[in-house]
Write an enzyme that holds these catalytic residues in place. Structure first.
Site, PDB file in Angstrom:
ATOM      1  N   ASP A   1      10.219  47.796  30.019  1.00 37.98           N
ATOM      2  CA  ASP A   1      11.178  46.711  30.113  1.00 37.98           C
ATOM      3  C   ASP A   1      12.313  47.253  30.980  1.00 37.98           C
ATOM      4  O   ASP A   1      12.417  48.448  31.177  1.00 37.98           O
ATOM      5  CB  ASP A   1      11.642  46.414  28.679  1.00 37.98           C
ATOM      6  CG  ASP A   1      12.894  45.603  28.629  1.00 37.98           C
ATOM      7  OD1 ASP A   1      12.874  44.504  29.192  1.00 37.98           O
ATOM      8  OD2 ASP A   1      13.874  46.060  28.033  1.00 37.98           O
TER       9      ASP A   1
ATOM     10  N   ASP B   1      13.197  47.538  24.382  1.00 35.83           N
ATOM     11  CA  ASP B   1      14.327  47.641  23.468  1.00 35.83           C
ATOM     12  C   ASP B   1      14.688  46.325  22.787  1.00 35.83           C
ATOM     13  O   ASP B   1      15.308  46.326  21.738  1.00 35.83           O
ATOM     14  CB  ASP B   1      15.570  48.142  24.209  1.00 35.83           C
ATOM     15  CG  ASP B   1      16.110  47.089  25.159  1.00 35.83           C
ATOM     16  OD1 ASP B   1      15.297  46.532  25.918  1.00 35.83           O
ATOM     17  OD2 ASP B   1      17.310  46.798  25.119  1.00 35.83           O
TER      18      ASP B   1
ATOM     19  N   ASP C   1      10.966  41.981  23.366  1.00 33.68           N
ATOM     20  CA  ASP C   1       9.919  42.975  23.631  1.00 33.68           C
ATOM     21  C   ASP C   1       9.009  43.202  22.426  1.00 33.68           C
ATOM     22  O   ASP C   1       7.947  43.807  22.557  1.00 33.68           O
ATOM     23  CB  ASP C   1      10.544  44.321  24.015  1.00 33.68           C
ATOM     24  CG  ASP C   1      11.333  44.240  25.308  1.00 33.68           C
ATOM     25  OD1 ASP C   1      10.859  43.529  26.220  1.00 33.68           O
ATOM     26  OD2 ASP C   1      12.396  44.862  25.398  1.00 33.68           O
TER      27      ASP C   1
HETATM   28  P1  ADP Z   1      14.800  42.345  30.268  1.00 31.13           P
HETATM   29  O1  ADP Z   1      13.396  41.877  30.146  1.00 31.13           O
HETATM   30  O2  ADP Z   1      15.072  42.930  31.625  1.00 31.13           O
HETATM   31  O3  ADP Z   1      15.226  43.269  29.174  1.00 31.13           O
HETATM   32  P2  ADP Z   1      15.755  39.854  29.077  1.00 31.13           P
HETATM   33  O4  ADP Z   1      14.398  39.261  28.930  1.00 31.13           O
HETATM   34  O5  ADP Z   1      16.468  40.276  27.861  1.00 31.13           O
HETATM   35  O6  ADP Z   1      15.760  41.023  30.175  1.00 31.13           O
HETATM   36  O7  ADP Z   1      16.659  38.784  29.826  1.00 31.13           O
HETATM   37  C1  ADP Z   1      16.166  38.176  30.997  1.00 31.13           C
HETATM   38  C2  ADP Z   1      17.230  37.375  31.695  1.00 31.13           C
HETATM   39  O8  ADP Z   1      17.622  36.280  30.870  1.00 31.13           O
HETATM   40  C3  ADP Z   1      18.500  38.144  31.943  1.00 31.13           C
HETATM   41  O9  ADP Z   1      18.444  38.855  33.154  1.00 31.13           O
HETATM   42  C4  ADP Z   1      19.543  37.034  31.981  1.00 31.13           C
HETATM   43  O10 ADP Z   1      19.558  36.408  33.238  1.00 31.13           O
HETATM   44  C5  ADP Z   1      19.018  36.060  30.968  1.00 31.13           C
HETATM   45  N1  ADP Z   1      19.610  36.273  29.629  1.00 31.13           N
HETATM   46  C6  ADP Z   1      18.968  36.693  28.511  1.00 31.13           C
HETATM   47  N2  ADP Z   1      19.806  36.766  27.465  1.00 31.13           N
HETATM   48  C7  ADP Z   1      21.023  36.435  27.932  1.00 31.13           C
HETATM   49  C8  ADP Z   1      22.327  36.337  27.346  1.00 31.13           C
HETATM   50  N3  ADP Z   1      22.549  36.624  26.082  1.00 31.13           N
HETATM   51  N4  ADP Z   1      23.334  35.932  28.140  1.00 31.13           N
HETATM   52  C9  ADP Z   1      23.127  35.656  29.441  1.00 31.13           C
HETATM   53  N5  ADP Z   1      21.951  35.739  30.047  1.00 31.13           N
HETATM   54  C10 ADP Z   1      20.893  36.109  29.318  1.00 31.13           C
HETATM   55 MG    MG Z   2      15.519  44.644  27.386  1.00 33.59          MG
END
Ligand code: ADP
Ligand code: MG
Length: 476
Positions: free
Chosen positions: A175, A369, A373
């Site tokens: 991730d 994390d 995930d």
């Molecule tokens: P990753 O897979 O890289 O860990 P996430 O799946 O948690 O990222 O989030 C993907 C995208 O969704 C982020 O890059 C953001 O654009 C948006 N996002 C997710 N959660 C939030 C939040 N709490 N506030 C703002 N944007 C969010």
């Molecule tokens: Mg993450």
């Protein structure tokens, strides 16, 4: 109140005092960590310098120490294939050997009129040699040593079977946010379209006030002021997109373009600036975006290089972030492939595709994390979670937990796993080999009782000493 030198008994937040805490027991990290008011301290660490007044945040049952104890205690329930093999082996082996010894004592004297004394002694020698303790004791002990040694360097492995799978890992998927990157974002720019810049940031901090996502924490920190929780209600977090909430009676949404499309806020566009854009809409009207940027963890690139040097065939990054961000992080760290803009369900689909790509005997590990995930962590052959920053859901779903969140630990875990399995294999070959030879000699009447005792106790002691090498993870 925790005095210097005392172990922190429960998880909590520092209210008063300043000190440094030794986290070595949990993370293997030798440099003490700072503890100042507002910092979180976790149970099991030792308070070193100052008196700390700590507000307890979790009951003992939910505390870090209790969870670790639980993991370690239950890890022996998840047995490796070799341990299962030993259990099954013993079930048939023991009666077979006893009957063979009986036959050896009785048949030659009765059928061929030979002396009882000779054949009873030979049967006894046979019985002593064939005792399987070398295998039965040393194999579980090797796995226990590997798991114990790993936990001393901050890697919790939930069972011998995962150690076995780790040794054969050929594809590692990561991730991005919080796993390869630090998960603490800096605000790069604020681009408002309707209201003032500081109002936009304040609005973002309010919507995000209840979320534990790294983006939310960073926005709250950037805002820096007290948050009036009374203004926020009906908070809904949409994994992989963002957050929606009612603020002062208005519908506010903060997240990526996909979320803006979901609330019909027209005019949202990706920013030219590098980084992740958090777009904000009020009652379906686009208000502008805040560009935030995250840095790769200091050891992330090294972690990828180390995995390559261990012969990991392929590294992949699966992220919910925008494509351009995914691409730049993947290039910076030297990751072979990346897949971006994934919703939680898309992550599972991506992982399925990678699982289908595996060759015979290869295993796939996923490192993550977040809450989003958790499904992928349980679907992968080995799920690895970040223990400090990671959400409880991820830690629960994972098979291996890295207490200090360092991706470079993954290579250590693979090394420890491979060393443990080398020891296990060597013990099996050595024990069966010596026993086979002495058994043949004994049946032919060449080996005496002393040789038999060596083949039993001697081999056991050597195998046990060898198994203890698994504890030494520094030289893995
Ligand atoms: P990753 O897979 O890289 O860990 P996430 O799946 O948690 O990222 O989030 C993907 C995208 O969704 C982020 O890059 C953001 O654009 C948006 N996002 C997710 N959660 C939030 C939040 N709490 N506030 C703002 N944007 C969010
Ligand atoms: Mg993450």
């Amino acid at each position: 109140m925790i005095k210097p030198g005392e172990r922190i008994p429960l998880d909590g937040v520092v209210e008063e005092g300043a000190s440094s805490v030794d986290t070595a027991a949990l993370t293997g990290e030798s440099v003490p960590r700072e503890a100042l008011p507002g910092h979180e301290v976790i149970s099991g660490c030792v308070n070193l310098s100052g008196v700390l007044k700590v507000r307890v945040t979790r009951e003992f049952g939910q505390s870090t120490v209790a969870r670790i104890l639980d993991l370690v205690e239950n890890s022996s329930a998840r047995k490796s294939k070799s341990e299962h093999f030993i259990t099954r082996f013993a079930r048939y082996y023991t009666p077979a050997v006893v009957f063979a010894a009986l036959a050896l004592a009785v048949i030659p004297p009765l059928l061929f009129g030979q002396a009882f004394a000779i054949w009873v002694e030979r049967a006894l020698i046979f019985l002593v040699i064939s005792c399987p303790c070398a295998l039965v004791i040393s194999i579980p002990l090797s796995f226990f040593g590997g798991i114990g040694g790993a936990s001393r360097s901050g890697i919790l492995v939930k069972g011998g079977n995962y150690l076995e799978a780790l040794a054969d890992v050929a594809i590692v998927a990561f991730d991005k946010t919080g796993t390869l990157t630090r998960g603490s974002f800096e605000v790069v720019a604020i681009h408002p379209e309707q209201i003032g810049a500081s109002e936009l940031l304040g609005l973002a901090a309010l919507v995000e006030s209840y979320s534990e996502h790294p983006i939310s924490r960073s926005l709250r920190e950037a805002w820096g002021k007290e948050i009036d929780h009374a203004r926020v209600s009906r908070v809904e977090e949409i994994p992989g997109q963002g957050v929606r909430a009612t603020i002062d009676g208005k519908q506010v949404a903060a997240g990526n373009i996909r979320l803006m499309e979901g609330v019909n806020a027209n005019g949202a566009h990706e920013c030219r600036l590098p980084g992740t854009s958090v777009h904000i809409a009020v009652d379906g009207v686009y208000q502008g975006h805040i560009v935030i940027a995250d840095a790769a963890k200091p050891d992330a690139a090294q972690a990828i290089r180390e995995l390559k040097s261990l012969g990991i065939r392929k590294t992949v990054m699966l992220t919910g972030d925008a494509r351009k961000v995914g691409e730049s992080v993947a290039r910076e760290l030297g990751i072979d492939e990346y897949d971006a803009e994934l919703l939680p369900a898309d992550k599972v689909a991506s992982l399925e595709r990678l699982l289908a790509e595996k060759r015979e005997g290869e295993k796939l590990a996923f490192v993550g994390d977040g809450i989003n995930d958790a499904p992928v962590l349980s679907r992968a052959d080995v799920g690895i979670a970040m223990g400090a920053l990671g959400s409880d859901a991820a830690i629960e779903a994972a098979d291996v937990v890295l207490m200090d969140d360092k991706p470079a630990r993954i290579a250590d875990a693979v090394r420890i796993a491979r060393k443990t399995l080398r020891i296990v294999r060597w013990n099996i070959v050595f024990a069966l080999g010596v026993k086979g030879v002495v058994l043949a000699l004994g049946a032919a009447g060449v080996a005496n009782m002393w040789a038999a005792v060596f083949a039993d106790v001697g081999v056991s002691v050597i195998a046990i000493l060898n198994a203890m090498r698994a504890l030494d993870v520094k030289n893995a």
